[in-house]
Design an enzyme around this catalytic site. Structure first.
Site, PDB file in Angstrom:
ATOM      1  N   ILE A 169      -0.710   2.536  17.994  1.00 44.22           N
ATOM      2  CA  ILE A 169      -2.131   2.646  18.324  1.00 44.22           C
ATOM      3  C   ILE A 169      -2.991   2.089  17.198  1.00 44.22           C
ATOM      4  O   ILE A 169      -3.969   1.368  17.431  1.00 44.22           O
ATOM      5  CB  ILE A 169      -2.505   4.125  18.589  1.00 44.22           C
ATOM      6  CG1 ILE A 169      -1.686   4.685  19.759  1.00 44.22           C
ATOM      7  CG2 ILE A 169      -4.003   4.247  18.878  1.00 44.22           C
ATOM      8  CD1 ILE A 169      -1.892   3.978  21.077  1.00 44.22           C
ATOM      9  N   GLN A 182      -7.521 -20.592  -8.589  1.00 40.63           N
ATOM     10  CA  GLN A 182      -6.771 -21.378  -9.569  1.00 40.63           C
ATOM     11  C   GLN A 182      -7.676 -22.345 -10.331  1.00 40.63           C
ATOM     12  O   GLN A 182      -7.231 -22.954 -11.297  1.00 40.63           O
ATOM     13  CB  GLN A 182      -5.684 -22.196  -8.853  1.00 40.63           C
ATOM     14  CG  GLN A 182      -4.621 -21.369  -8.160  1.00 40.63           C
ATOM     15  CD  GLN A 182      -3.724 -22.215  -7.283  1.00 40.63           C
ATOM     16  OE1 GLN A 182      -3.740 -22.082  -6.068  1.00 40.63           O
ATOM     17  NE2 GLN A 182      -2.931 -23.096  -7.878  1.00 40.63           N
ATOM     18  N   GLU A 227      14.281 -23.876 -14.641  1.00 41.12           N
ATOM     19  CA  GLU A 227      13.212 -23.627 -13.669  1.00 41.12           C
ATOM     20  C   GLU A 227      13.172 -24.724 -12.615  1.00 41.12           C
ATOM     21  O   GLU A 227      12.701 -25.815 -12.853  1.00 41.12           O
ATOM     22  CB  GLU A 227      11.843 -23.585 -14.365  1.00 41.12           C
ATOM     23  CG  GLU A 227      10.715 -23.319 -13.381  1.00 41.12           C
ATOM     24  CD  GLU A 227       9.346 -23.386 -14.027  1.00 41.12           C
ATOM     25  OE1 GLU A 227       8.377 -23.169 -13.316  1.00 41.12           O
ATOM     26  OE2 GLU A 227       9.280 -23.683 -15.225  1.00 41.12           O
ATOM     27  N   CYS A 263       0.824  -1.219   0.000  1.00 38.10           N
ATOM     28  CA  CYS A 263       0.000   0.000   0.000  1.00 38.10           C
ATOM     29  C   CYS A 263       0.858   1.269   0.000  1.00 38.10           C
ATOM     30  O   CYS A 263       0.362   2.351   0.351  1.00 38.10           O
ATOM     31  CB  CYS A 263      -0.921  -0.001   1.211  1.00 38.10           C
ATOM     32  SG  CYS A 263      -0.035   0.053   2.783  1.00 38.10           S
TER      33      CYS A 263
END
Length: 1264
Positions: free
Chosen positions: A238, A722, A1199, A27
């Protein structure tokens, strides 16, 4: 909070919700303010999830949408992360972009240290971080960006210069960084700042009042009027209490406008800093102080500066305040031990009858207990005085944390010693520890042992004995790790001693160097054919600009409601009553959904077992879903959920651990066994190992939007899954309607890793029930803590083995038993247990082999599929056996591995034939590329020369089966449309979750139709376009769906053959128009039947996999034996996967999988209380790898799977073996996974760990 304001009010959805607690950076936005005194504009990266909108008066907020877009112009920060392949699922990308953008606004020519520090507060679960660093390295390539062991960077875009390998991305066409083109600060805000308006601001909400006083006097009056009201400036404490603990404050005071709180004063004997100064501001003050004061007076400043850099990420340091850090009184604060040891004082102020100042010495009884200080309710902290160091005074701070960055300390320490002039006799000493009690602890007795004595071995020896007696922790002390934490108090003091002698070695710098070798395309391949070429993820630019749409980014629809799940608080109990009457009375609450509201099936069936959607009569774990509250907004729904009261009658037969399940024979059937040869013959050694669970931690939590069409019971389901067809079936059966009334739509997923299949279908079904009952659209987005609690993760496994072997290292027989902690319902656990047995041999030809596996039924949340599906757990047990054989024979593990490896055409233990030629090639190539034998010799020399630092190296192979053993899951279908303008729309059954399936399918379609990729579009995965799809899982999604798309494209291309023959010089667009006019269909369905795979468990034989992929990974680590901390110095990976469709995407999958494995095997820990409550529910408690966990040197081809991360585990074990040898210990030893610093440190068996070792019967957390 700013995040919800941006997303809901302004519809700026590029800023993402990842955790809600400032721990992931998804964010991140930039906040800018004008300083009228200096005339400067200051920019800070901040977490929007923690920043109250009320605090932003006079500030400018810049989001990812504001710096560039694909519609107008990209900013270089957005372009470079995309083109460097640093965006896979893309959910973390806007946060990364904004952190880097803010850094460049403040420093257009950063060093690599600046880059890694600026990104330290951002997490990524997909990429492995290397491509992100690669992309942003281009902003500082004029610097010696690697600085690894003093060398400069010799790499270009992931490859060595002049290597002849294709570049992963080209730097030649990157947009230049031009600071003059950045957004200007709004002039009206500059004028507003110049006015110096000191008016008190007051904001009144539905339940809360926010007051921002304009002066110190007003602040003191407000604190006198509202003594219980908290002061909020950074909201990093807080805000978290309010969000996660449900603490409510009707009044909040925010003194951000009070100048006295954000000022600084330099005096001769030190520096005084306002309590409201942020950590970043304090950092700049200390840097100036180091330059302004004489060098001998700056010891305290340097030490405090070192600690500040470890407080959270950059976003947290930009807002968290010094006063807040002290007043919050948390025992593991990184600052309070050093502030106390360093003689710091603070000034407090209250209104009283007259304004009065109180000076508190942090050393003397300021902290009373956990989160308690001597401050009175109406007092505020005004300032903190940090004294300069005196001659002959030395100050140091030390810490250990579960992760190097953005992690609260496990134990930390502040230590100061003042010597008599020209002497080693101690005049004064302070030793403060954090993390070993309810508050920071002063080792007063140990200090008394030292004062007046010379600093020498005899004195220090007495101190260690005193510390052992002085610092005690109970067996159930919060945080656990009791022996480890006590040993750290000794180790950190020993480090203080080493620091006095100047022998303390710093850790290797966090600068990443990578060499990535990728394939060249086949000779003669057309330049227009994209297959086999590095191609940017097709939506990477949209992901980098925040334009990419995820499920929760969909606009709010008319009448939309929000759903919040209510979960069980008991591990095993009967439900006697659900009282939601109070919830229904609350404003905004519309309805409560229970099992009785489900019109169709109230359960889902997995492998023969039923799982209730909502518990009706009995709950079997903490976190089981019981009911759901629907309300007008998320805030109202959460309030309503908190008001639901569930009455229970506890049942006593609770099972949490695997041992308890075995004792009570609590298993999900069937239990599987597989065997070949005469296993009992020659078995000699019996050992065991535990592998902990793992949370998926996909950045996008489970998200749903269900819209009732209002006609014929139709439902549109937008979700992150998925397996859309599975969810479609689940929703239809739950509502009692045909599947053709339900359409599921998946645009993209923000990560999944196996965790968005089974529980996703159940959550979607519950949301659909709410939409059906209310007749209104319903949205459900789980909080991070809810997601971690409800959805489960990777199975913890207890592996036991017996092994027989010859003196030459050949293994003759092995017998394995695997027990997986499945949780309260079966989910996919039986299938995981089966796959464990299918990979029992890994890469080794063991003639007599037996494996047995069981899925244990316990009262913990059920575990589910996770990348590797049991194989990472299985193979760690196998490789541990190899290690133990080596230790028993006094040989090297790599020798035992090589001796026993498959070397010729062979049969697996389930009689499947395969050729291991490529396995052997991978092994030999990795040994060569890694310079393994030379490095092994160098490590031996290093370990002989260093007592408390040890290095280790390990190389491990893998043989991994590709495809589903259940044959029907290997099929796929596709639908391809060609429109009259020549554009092509492709639909297939795979879902895009960062693995690049849409990009690869686009490349396949481009090749088969012989057209540019720019003409091909893939919109979404929808059950309306392609029915009866199979899950995107098992590393088979591209294989199956790519073949289906290939089939459809070939059908269409063949249809166009007559047209092409008539007009061979025509264009693609000409051919398509002609085909339409000649009434040739321009739409085709493609289908791929897949392999006929099967496994007959009765006969213990079959062909469960289409083929095997092979990989070898080698890693070297450096281990600090005193703390267990390690650094991965280098990793080399070699893999055989055939011809890559897209090397850049596949390399991204390499690194992402490796880093996920590194997390699994070395740092990620799920912790449950003795009553079955999950402790680790967010990034503050659960640590995944971050930027500084990437191997310093990373060389890769192909991979690999997650398992190659175990090369780091075994390298740590190798280093521990060297440490144990120094302690006189030889032979096999048990090191469980993850090999956390705690486990590694205790296994080293140093003098300090042996001093504190105790056996505890009531641990803080379960060993599940």
């Amino acid at each position: 909070m700013l995040l919800s304001f941006l997303r809901k009010n302004l519809r700026l959805t590029g800023t993402k919700y990842g955790c809600g607690g400032g721990g992931c950076g998804a964010c991140t936005v930039m906040v800018s303010r004008y300083d009228p005194q200096t005339k400067n504009i200051n920019h800070w990266s901040v977490n929007a999830c923690l920043l109250p909108v009320c605090q932003l008066h006079g500030a400018a907020v810049t989001t990812v949408e504001g710096i560039g877009s694909t519609k107008t112009k990209l900013h270089p920060v957005q372009e470079r992360i995309a083109k460097a392949h640093g965006s896979q699922c893309g959910f973390c990308t806007p946060g990364m972009v904004m952190s880097m953008y803010t850094l460049l606004r403040n420093n257009p020519q950063p060093t690599m240290e600046d880059v890694t520090e600026g990104l330290a507060g951002n997490l990524c679960r997909c990429t492995g971080y290397r491509p992100i660093v690669d992309g942003y390295r281009t902003f500082c390539e004029s610097e010696n960006c690697c600085q690894l062991n003093g060398s400069t960077c010799n790499m270009s875009n992931g490859n060595e210069n002049g290597s002849g390998q294709p570049e992963l991305f080209s730097k030649g066409d990157l947009l230049p960084l031009d600071p003059t083109q950045d957004l200007i600060f709004p002039p009206e805000l500059m004028r507003l700042a110049e006015v110096k308006d000191q008016t008190t601001q007051r904001f009144c909400g539905e339940r809360m009042t926010w007051i921002s006083p304009g002066s110190l006097n007003e602040l003191l009056q407000l604190k006198a009027d509202y003594p219980q009201a908290p002061l909020v400036m950074g909201n990093t404490n807080i805000g978290l209490d309010m969000k996660f603990k449900g603490i409510f404050h009707p009044v909040i005071i925010s003194p951000t406008q009070v100048p006295e709180l954000i000022s600084e004063w330099f005096v001769f004997v030190g520096v005084c800093v306002g309590a409201g100064c942020s950590m970043s501001f304090l950092k700049s003050v200390l840097e100036r102080s180091i330059n302004d004061f004489p060098p001998e007076s700056t010891h305290m400043f340097r030490t405090l500066l070192q600690q500040i850099k470890l407080v959270g990420g950059q976003q947290i340091r930009n807002v968290a305040t010094l006063g807040g850090n002290i007043a919050s009184a948390y025992p593991n604060s990184d600052l309070t031990p050093i502030l106390a040891a360093g003689r710091c004082t603070l000034v407090a102020l209250s209104k009283g009858d007259q304004t009065s100042y109180i000076i508190y010495n942090i050393l003397i009884n300021f902290f009373l207990g956990f989160a308690k200080t001597v401050l009175k309710p109406d007092e505020i902290v005004l300032s903190v005085f940090i004294p300069a160091s005196r001659p002959n005074e030395i100050v140091h701070a030390f810490r250990h944390a579960p992760r190097k960055e953005s992690a609260l300390a496990t134990v930390n320490a502040g230590m100061r010693v003042w010597f008599n002039e020209n002497s080693n006799v101690v005049k004064e000493i302070s030793i403060y520890y954090g993390g070993v009690g309810a508050t920071i602890l002063s080792a007063e007795r140990a200090c008394q042992q030292i004062v007046g004595r010379p600093w020498e071995e005899a004195t220090l020896s007495d101190v260690y004995s005193t510390l052992v007696d002085e610092i005690k922790l109970g067996p159930s002390a919060p945080g656990g790790k009791v022996d480890f934490r006590r040993s750290l108090t000794l180790s950190l003091f020993f480090k203080f001693n080493l620091a006095q002698m100047g022998n303390l070695c710093s850790n290797p710098a966090c600068n990443i160097h990578c060499v990535l070798c990728v394939q060249n395309v086949l000779e003669g391949q057309s330049a227009q054919d994209p297959v086999g070429r590095p191609m940017m993820h097709r939506t990477a630019l949209s992901q980098a600009t925040g334009e990419a749409v995820y499920c929760d980014d969909l606009p709010q629809t008319d009448g939309e409601l929000f759903l919040v799940i209510v979960t069980s608080s008991r591990p095993h109990a009967k439900i006697t009553h659900i009282d939601f009457s109070e919830a229904l009375k609350l404003p905004g609450v519309v309805d409560v959904i229970t099992a009785k509201d489900i019109p169709g099936k109230r359960f889902r069936t997995f492998t023969g077992y039923d799982e209730e959607l909502l518990a009706e009569d009995e709950v079997t774990c903490v976190g089981q879903m019981v009911c759901a509250v629907v309300a007008e907004s998320k805030a109202h729904a959460k309030r309503g959920a908190a008001a639901v009261k569930i009455s229970y009658e506890d049942l006593q037969d609770r099972i949490f651990t695997v041992e308890e399940a075995i004792e009570k024979e609590s298993f999900f059937l069937p239990r599987r066994q597989i065997e070949r040869g005469d296993v009992e013959k020659g078995l000699r050694e019996a050992e065991q190992i535990r592998i902990g669970g793992q949370e998926h931690f996909y950045l996008e939590t489970q998200s749903f939007l269900v819209i009732p069409i209002g006609e014929e019971k139709e439902m549109k389901v937008y979700l992150s899954t998925q397996h859309p067809a599975f969810t479609q079936e689940a929703v239809a059966e739950t509502l009692g309607i045909p599947s053709n009334r339900v359409s599921c739509h998946v645009k993209r997923l923000g990560g999944a890793f196996g965790g968005k299949v089974t529980k996703t279908a159940i959550l979607a079904s519950i949301t659909a029930v709410a939409a059906s009952k209310t007749g209104r659209p319903v949205r459900c987005v789980l909080e991070r803590g809810e997601d971690m609690l409800i959805t489960g993760g990777r199975h913890p496994v207890w592996g036991k083995y017996k092994v027989g072997f010859m003196k030459d290292g050949r293994i003759t027989a092995a017998d394995f038993q695997y027990y997986a902690n499945a949780g309260n319902v079966v989910d996919e656990s039986v299938l995981v247990a089966e796959k464990i047995l299918l990979h029992l041999d890994n890469a080794y030809n063991i003639p007599n082999l037996r494996g047995r596996s069981a899925a244990c039924k316990t009262n913990l949340p059920s575990n589910t599929a996770f990348r590797g599906f049991g194989v990472p757990q299985c193979m760690l047990v196998v490789e541990s056996m190899i290690d133990d054989v080596a230790l028993k024979l006094g040989r090297l593990p790599e020798e035992i591995r090589e001796i026993n490896m498959y070397k010729e055409v062979s049969l697996t233990h389930y009689k499947m034939e395969f050729d291991p030629e490529n396995l052997v090639r991978c092994w030999n190539e990795c040994m060569k590329k890694a310079d393994f034998r030379q490095r092994r010799q160098a490590i031996d020399i290093f370990n002989q020369q260093n007592q408390f630092k040890k290095r280790g190296i390990a190389i491990v192979p893998i043989k991994y089966g590709i495809g589903f053993a259940e044959a029907f899951l290997n099929q796929a279908a596709a639908l391809v449309h060609i429109y009259k303008d020549g554009s092509v729309l492709v639909s297939h059954g795979g879902t895009e979750m960062g693995q690049g399936i849409h990009t690869k399918v686009q490349q396949v379609a481009s090749r088969e139709l012989n057209i540019p990729t720019s003409l091909i579009h893939i919109s979404e995965t929808s059950t309306q376009c392609v029915p009866n799809t199979c899950p995107s899982a098992a590393s088979f999604g591209t294989d199956a769906n790519g073949m289906a798309v290939k089939d459809a494209c070939q059908i269409l291309y063949n249809r166009l053959e007559p047209i092409r023959k008539k007009n061979p010089k025509g264009t693609w667009q000409n051919w398509i128009i002609t085909a339409f006019l000649e009434k040739i269909s321009l739409s085709a369905t493609g289908y791929y039947r897949g392999h006929d795979l099967d496994m007959d468990w009765e006969k213990q034989e079959g062909k469960p996999y289409a083929y095997f992929t092979y990989a070898v990974g080698c890693s070297e680590v450096e281990l600090d034996c005193l703390t267990g901390e390690y650094r991965t110095l280098r990793t080399d990976i070699v893999v055989d996967i055939g011809r890559s469709i897209n090397p850049s995407i596949d390399i991204g999958q390499i690194e992402g999988a490796f880093m996920q494995g590194l997390g699994l095997y070395t740092m990620e820990e799920l912790k449950f209380s003795p009553s079955g409550v999950l402790y680790t529910r967010g990034p503050s408690q659960y640590k995944i790898p971050s930027f500084c966990d990437v191997p310093l040197k990373f060389n890769g081809i192909g991979e690999p799977t997650v398992f190659l991360g175990s090369s780091v585990f075994f390298a740590i074990k190798d280093a521990v073996t060297a440490a144990r040898k120094d302690a006189g210990l030889t032979g096999p030893f048990q090191l469980n996974s993850p090999a956390t610093p705690e486990r590694a440190c205790l296994a080293c068996a140093t003098h300090f760990t042996q001093m504190v070792y105790e056996s505890y019967t009531q641990p803080w957390a379960l060993n599940i």
